[in-house]
Design a protein around this motif. Sequence first.
Motif, short mmCIF file in Angstrom:
data_model
loop_
_atom_site.label_atom_id
_atom_site.label_comp_id
_atom_site.label_asym_id
_atom_site.label_seq_id
_atom_site.Cartn_x
_atom_site.Cartn_y
_atom_site.Cartn_z
N ASP A 275 -29.30 99.12 105.94
CA ASP A 275 -28.10 98.35 106.28
C ASP A 275 -28.49 96.94 106.71
O ASP A 275 -27.84 95.96 106.33
N GLN A 276 -29.56 96.82 107.48
CA GLN A 276 -30.03 95.51 107.91
C GLN A 276 -30.47 94.67 106.70
O GLN A 276 -30.12 93.49 106.60
N ASP A 277 -31.22 95.27 105.79
CA ASP A 277 -31.63 94.56 104.56
C ASP A 277 -30.41 94.11 103.77
O ASP A 277 -30.37 92.98 103.27
N HIS A 278 -29.44 94.98 103.64
CA HIS A 278 -28.22 94.65 102.90
C HIS A 278 -27.50 93.47 103.55
O HIS A 278 -27.07 92.54 102.86
N ALA A 279 -27.38 93.51 104.88
CA ALA A 279 -26.70 92.42 105.59
C ALA A 279 -27.43 91.10 105.41
O ALA A 279 -26.81 90.04 105.24
N GLU A 280 -28.77 91.14 105.42
CA GLU A 280 -29.55 89.91 105.24
C GLU A 280 -29.38 89.37 103.82
O GLU A 280 -29.23 88.16 103.63
N LYS A 281 -29.38 90.25 102.82
CA LYS A 281 -29.17 89.81 101.43
C LYS A 281 -27.77 89.23 101.27
O LYS A 281 -27.60 88.21 100.59
N LEU A 282 -26.80 89.87 101.88
CA LEU A 282 -25.43 89.37 101.81
C LEU A 282 -25.31 88.00 102.46
O LEU A 282 -24.64 87.11 101.94
N ALA A 283 -26.00 87.80 103.59
CA ALA A 283 -25.97 86.50 104.27
C ALA A 283 -26.61 85.42 103.40
O ALA A 283 -26.11 84.30 103.32
N ARG A 284 -27.73 85.76 102.72
CA ARG A 284 -28.37 84.78 101.83
C ARG A 284 -27.46 84.45 100.65
O ARG A 284 -27.35 83.29 100.24
N LEU A 285 -26.80 85.46 100.10
CA LEU A 285 -25.87 85.23 99.00
C LEU A 285 -24.71 84.34 99.45
O LEU A 285 -24.35 83.39 98.75
N GLN A 286 -24.16 84.62 100.62
CA GLN A 286 -23.05 83.81 101.12
C GLN A 286 -23.49 82.38 101.36
O GLN A 286 -22.75 81.43 101.07
N ALA A 287 -24.72 82.19 101.85
CA ALA A 287 -25.24 80.84 102.07
C ALA A 287 -25.37 80.10 100.73
O ALA A 287 -25.05 78.91 100.65
N ALA A 288 -25.82 80.80 99.70
CA ALA A 288 -25.95 80.17 98.38
C ALA A 288 -24.57 79.83 97.82
O ALA A 288 -24.39 78.76 97.22
N ILE A 289 -23.61 80.70 98.03
CA ILE A 289 -22.25 80.41 97.58
C ILE A 289 -21.69 79.20 98.31
O ILE A 289 -21.12 78.30 97.70
N ASP A 290 -21.88 79.17 99.62
CA ASP A 290 -21.40 78.03 100.42
C ASP A 290 -22.06 76.73 99.97
O ASP A 290 -21.40 75.70 99.86
N GLU A 291 -23.37 76.80 99.70
CA GLU A 291 -24.08 75.60 99.23
C GLU A 291 -23.52 75.14 97.89
O GLU A 291 -23.31 73.95 97.66
N GLY A 292 -23.25 76.08 97.00
CA GLY A 292 -22.69 75.73 95.70
C GLY A 292 -21.31 75.12 95.82
O GLY A 292 -21.01 74.12 95.16
#
Length: 83
Positions: free
Chosen positions: A39-56
């Motif tokens: 669950d922690q790994d999933h949350a970290e991946k989701l946070a990185r994805l959201q950061a990339a979306i926000d950057e885009g």
Amino acid sequence: MAQMNISLPDALKSWAETRVAEGRYSSTSDYVRDLMRRDQDHAEKLARLQAAIDEGLASGVSDRDPFDYLDEVRAQLRSADAA
């Protein structure tokens, strides 16, 4: 190591015990720790994805033709495959 006591419905307790009986986990605690790590790994991946979306989204709209860009990406992939 810290300890934590949790209450589970009978069905979840049985599920955890079944997973342990299958041999992949040494105990129900081991099973719960693995679930929490996943669950922690999933949350970290989701946070990185959201950061990339926000950057885009923050980068604005490109003037480039998307088909030209796609052609460039395909050419890069072909070059990488040839190497």
